[in-house]
Design a protein around this motif. Structure first.
Motif, mmCIF file in Angstrom:
data_model
loop_
_atom_site.group_PDB
_atom_site.id
_atom_site.type_symbol
_atom_site.label_atom_id
_atom_site.label_comp_id
_atom_site.label_asym_id
_atom_site.label_seq_id
_atom_site.Cartn_x
_atom_site.Cartn_y
_atom_site.Cartn_z
ATOM 1 N N ASN A 144 2.192 3.897 2.969
ATOM 2 C CA ASN A 144 1.662 4.340 4.198
ATOM 3 C C ASN A 144 0.622 5.462 3.972
ATOM 4 O OD1 ASN A 144 0.870 5.073 6.747
ATOM 5 N ND2 ASN A 144 2.788 4.967 7.745
ATOM 6 N N PHE A 145 -0.756 5.223 4.211
ATOM 7 C CA PHE A 145 -1.615 6.072 4.040
ATOM 8 C C PHE A 145 -2.357 6.208 5.395
ATOM 9 C CE2 PHE A 145 -2.863 4.411 -0.463
ATOM 10 C CZ PHE A 145 -2.289 5.598 -1.038
ATOM 11 N N GLY A 146 -1.863 5.616 6.751
ATOM 12 C CA GLY A 146 -2.393 5.931 7.884
ATOM 13 C C GLY A 146 -2.477 7.431 8.256
ATOM 14 N N ASN A 147 -3.808 7.511 9.114
ATOM 15 C CA ASN A 147 -4.091 8.818 9.550
ATOM 16 C C ASN A 147 -4.519 9.913 8.451
ATOM 17 O OD1 ASN A 147 -4.105 8.376 12.455
ATOM 18 N ND2 ASN A 147 -2.016 7.823 12.037
ATOM 19 N N THR A 148 -5.066 9.520 7.453
ATOM 20 C CA THR A 148 -5.266 10.227 6.265
ATOM 21 C C THR A 148 -6.746 10.179 6.072
ATOM 22 O OG1 THR A 148 -5.009 8.786 4.625
ATOM 23 C CG2 THR A 148 -3.082 10.233 5.119
ATOM 24 N N ASN A 149 -7.152 10.834 5.020
ATOM 25 C CA ASN A 149 -8.540 10.703 4.354
ATOM 26 C C ASN A 149 -8.765 10.023 3.216
ATOM 27 O OD1 ASN A 149 -9.847 12.448 6.266
ATOM 28 N ND2 ASN A 149 -8.952 14.220 5.352
ATOM 29 N N VAL A 150 -7.799 9.361 2.790
ATOM 30 C CA VAL A 150 -7.911 8.375 1.738
ATOM 31 C C VAL A 150 -8.769 7.218 2.213
ATOM 32 C CG1 VAL A 150 -6.695 6.222 0.584
ATOM 33 C CG2 VAL A 150 -5.294 8.645 1.083
ATOM 34 N N SER A 151 -9.777 7.079 0.947
ATOM 35 C CA SER A 151 -10.944 5.944 0.981
ATOM 36 C C SER A 151 -10.733 4.873 0.045
ATOM 37 C CB SER A 151 -12.214 6.653 1.177
ATOM 38 O OG SER A 151 -12.327 7.484 0.164
ATOM 39 N N GLY A 152 -11.601 3.987 -0.120
ATOM 40 C CA GLY A 152 -11.948 3.201 -1.140
ATOM 41 C C GLY A 152 -11.816 1.742 -0.823
ATOM 42 N N ASP A 153 -11.654 0.735 -1.755
ATOM 43 C CA ASP A 153 -11.539 -0.532 -1.328
ATOM 44 C C ASP A 153 -10.105 -0.871 -1.359
ATOM 45 O OD1 ASP A 153 -11.647 -3.354 -1.386
ATOM 46 O OD2 ASP A 153 -13.640 -3.501 -2.713
ATOM 47 N N ILE A 154 -9.770 -1.797 -0.517
ATOM 48 C CA ILE A 154 -8.116 -2.397 -0.415
ATOM 49 C C ILE A 154 -8.199 -3.093 -1.704
ATOM 50 C CG2 ILE A 154 -8.699 -4.428 1.054
ATOM 51 C CD1 ILE A 154 -6.003 -2.199 1.581
ATOM 52 N N ALA A 155 -9.229 -3.557 -2.235
ATOM 53 C CA ALA A 155 -8.522 -4.670 -3.467
ATOM 54 C C ALA A 155 -8.077 -3.955 -4.497
ATOM 55 C CB ALA A 155 -10.288 -5.122 -3.822
ATOM 56 N N ALA A 156 -7.994 -2.465 -4.466
ATOM 57 C CA ALA A 156 -7.521 -1.777 -5.676
ATOM 58 C C ALA A 156 -5.988 -1.911 -5.521
ATOM 59 C CB ALA A 156 -7.763 -0.156 -5.234
ATOM 60 N N VAL A 157 -5.313 -2.388 -4.430
ATOM 61 C CA VAL A 157 -3.957 -2.387 -4.455
ATOM 62 C C VAL A 157 -3.413 -3.895 -4.515
ATOM 63 C CG1 VAL A 157 -3.417 -0.399 -3.156
ATOM 64 C CG2 VAL A 157 -3.962 -2.837 -1.640
ATOM 65 N N ARG A 158 -4.378 -4.862 -5.026
ATOM 66 C CA ARG A 158 -4.016 -6.297 -5.058
ATOM 67 C C ARG A 158 -2.787 -6.615 -5.945
ATOM 68 N NH1 ARG A 158 -9.708 -8.840 -4.519
ATOM 69 N NH2 ARG A 158 -10.108 -8.723 -2.374
ATOM 70 N N ASN A 159 -2.792 -5.686 -6.983
ATOM 71 C CA ASN A 159 -1.690 -5.910 -8.234
ATOM 72 C C ASN A 159 -0.490 -5.397 -7.898
ATOM 73 O OD1 ASN A 159 -2.810 -3.326 -8.492
ATOM 74 N ND2 ASN A 159 -1.944 -3.578 -10.540
ATOM 75 N N LEU A 160 -0.382 -4.967 -6.633
ATOM 76 C CA LEU A 160 0.889 -4.212 -6.308
ATOM 77 C C LEU A 160 2.011 -5.380 -5.629
ATOM 78 C CD1 LEU A 160 -0.074 -0.717 -4.835
ATOM 79 C CD2 LEU A 160 0.484 -1.421 -7.151
ATOM 80 N N THR A 161 2.209 -6.425 -6.526
ATOM 81 C CA THR A 161 2.858 -7.633 -6.048
ATOM 82 C C THR A 161 4.321 -7.322 -5.270
ATOM 83 O OG1 THR A 161 3.665 -7.913 -7.896
ATOM 84 C CG2 THR A 161 1.900 -9.069 -7.637
ATOM 85 N N ALA A 162 4.864 -6.069 -5.594
ATOM 86 C CA ALA A 162 6.202 -5.978 -4.900
ATOM 87 C C ALA A 162 5.934 -5.348 -3.301
ATOM 88 C CB ALA A 162 6.803 -4.869 -5.475
ATOM 89 N N LEU A 163 4.786 -5.168 -3.094
ATOM 90 C CA LEU A 163 4.315 -4.379 -1.721
ATOM 91 C C LEU A 163 4.614 -5.234 -0.591
ATOM 92 C CD1 LEU A 163 3.413 -1.555 -0.990
ATOM 93 C CD2 LEU A 163 0.986 -2.715 -0.849
ATOM 94 N N THR A 164 5.506 -4.894 0.274
ATOM 95 C CA THR A 164 5.883 -5.730 1.539
ATOM 96 C C THR A 164 5.273 -4.980 2.778
ATOM 97 O OG1 THR A 164 7.845 -4.666 1.752
ATOM 98 C CG2 THR A 164 8.078 -6.642 0.687
ATOM 99 N N THR A 165 5.023 -3.729 2.509
ATOM 100 C CA THR A 165 4.483 -2.833 3.916
ATOM 101 C C THR A 165 3.238 -2.150 3.334
ATOM 102 O OG1 THR A 165 6.725 -2.745 4.909
ATOM 103 C CG2 THR A 165 4.915 -1.310 5.843
ATOM 104 N N LEU A 166 2.149 -2.312 4.197
ATOM 105 C CA LEU A 166 1.218 -1.544 3.638
ATOM 106 C C LEU A 166 0.411 -0.863 4.995
ATOM 107 C CD1 LEU A 166 -1.282 -0.369 1.895
ATOM 108 C CD2 LEU A 166 -2.441 -2.718 2.195
ATOM 109 N N SER A 167 0.109 0.219 5.221
ATOM 110 C CA SER A 167 -0.710 0.803 6.372
ATOM 111 C C SER A 167 -1.799 1.767 5.827
ATOM 112 C CB SER A 167 0.338 1.552 7.308
ATOM 113 O OG SER A 167 -0.590 2.012 8.504
ATOM 114 N N VAL A 168 -3.084 1.376 6.273
ATOM 115 C CA VAL A 168 -4.252 2.023 6.043
ATOM 116 C C VAL A 168 -4.824 2.316 7.267
ATOM 117 C CG1 VAL A 168 -4.302 1.329 3.558
ATOM 118 C CG2 VAL A 168 -5.484 0.064 5.391
ATOM 119 N N SER A 169 -4.237 2.239 8.440
ATOM 120 C CA SER A 169 -5.055 2.547 9.729
ATOM 121 C C SER A 169 -5.388 3.983 9.933
ATOM 122 C CB SER A 169 -3.910 2.095 10.871
ATOM 123 O OG SER A 169 -3.081 3.204 10.598
ATOM 124 N N ALA A 170 -6.582 4.084 10.518
ATOM 125 C CA ALA A 170 -7.023 5.485 10.749
ATOM 126 C C ALA A 170 -7.578 6.011 9.299
ATOM 127 C CB ALA A 170 -6.352 6.142 11.553
#
Length: 176
Positions: A144-170
């Motif tokens: 969960n990166f929601g409501n932070t100043n994290v930036s970049g291309d979402i493609a960077a997390v494509r290899n995180l195959t165990a990931l079931t929850t991802l939040s990049v809102s705001a």
């Protein structure tokens, strides 16, 4: 007494953080919804494997935990803890790191070597940096990166195959 876990959650009031100390290799402390003091009170409890001070009045610099290398779980959500997230960069045993709704800041790249992480929540903080910093955290299930100043291309997390929850809102994360 000998114990591995101490749960004093919802304790109404404690006069100072030093009221609780670990003896006999205590390893886990949960202070959920307690009134408490400064996080530095735990700085010398090197046998501590789990520290949950979420939803308390705990304050202080997160750097206080930097030498707690046995920690597998650190939760300071909804506290007055502040400081640079870089303080956790050597806590390589961490499987859970949650600093949501705190004054923690700094570059998310500080967690790039925490490869045991399953759960990472930095939402509603001043954490910034490129999402690509977590691309090698392949054990992540929750991010969960929601409501932070994290930036970049979402493609960077494509290899995180165990990931079931991802939040990049705001955030400033973009892409397909």
């Amino acid at each position: 007494p000998s114990y591995k876990e101490m749960d004093i959650s919802q304790l109404a009031y404690m006069t100072k953080a030093t009221d609780i100390t670990f003896q006999n290799n205590g390893q886990s402390l949960n202070l959920l919804k307690s009134t408490y003091g400064d996080i530095k009170a735990f700085a010398t409890d090197t046998s501590l494997t789990s520290l949950d001070v979420s939803k308390t009045n705990v304050s202080g610099d997160i750097a206080a935990v930097k030498n707690l290398t046995a920690l597998t779980s650190l939760n300071v959500d909804s506290t007055n803890v502040s400081g640079d997230i870089a303080a956790v960069k050597n806590l390589t045993a961490l499987t859970t790191l949650s600093v949501s709704a705190t004054n923690v800041s700094g570059d998310i790249a500080a967690v790039k070597n925490l490869t045991a992480l399953h759960y990472l929540n930095v939402s509603a903080t001043n954490v910034s940096g490129d999402i690509a910093a977590v691309r090698n955290l392949t054990a992540l299930i929750f991010l969960n990166f929601g409501n932070t100043n994290v930036s970049g291309d979402i493609a960077a997390v494509r290899n995180l195959t165990a990931l079931t929850t991802l939040s990049v809102s705001a955030t400033n994360v973009s892409g397909d």
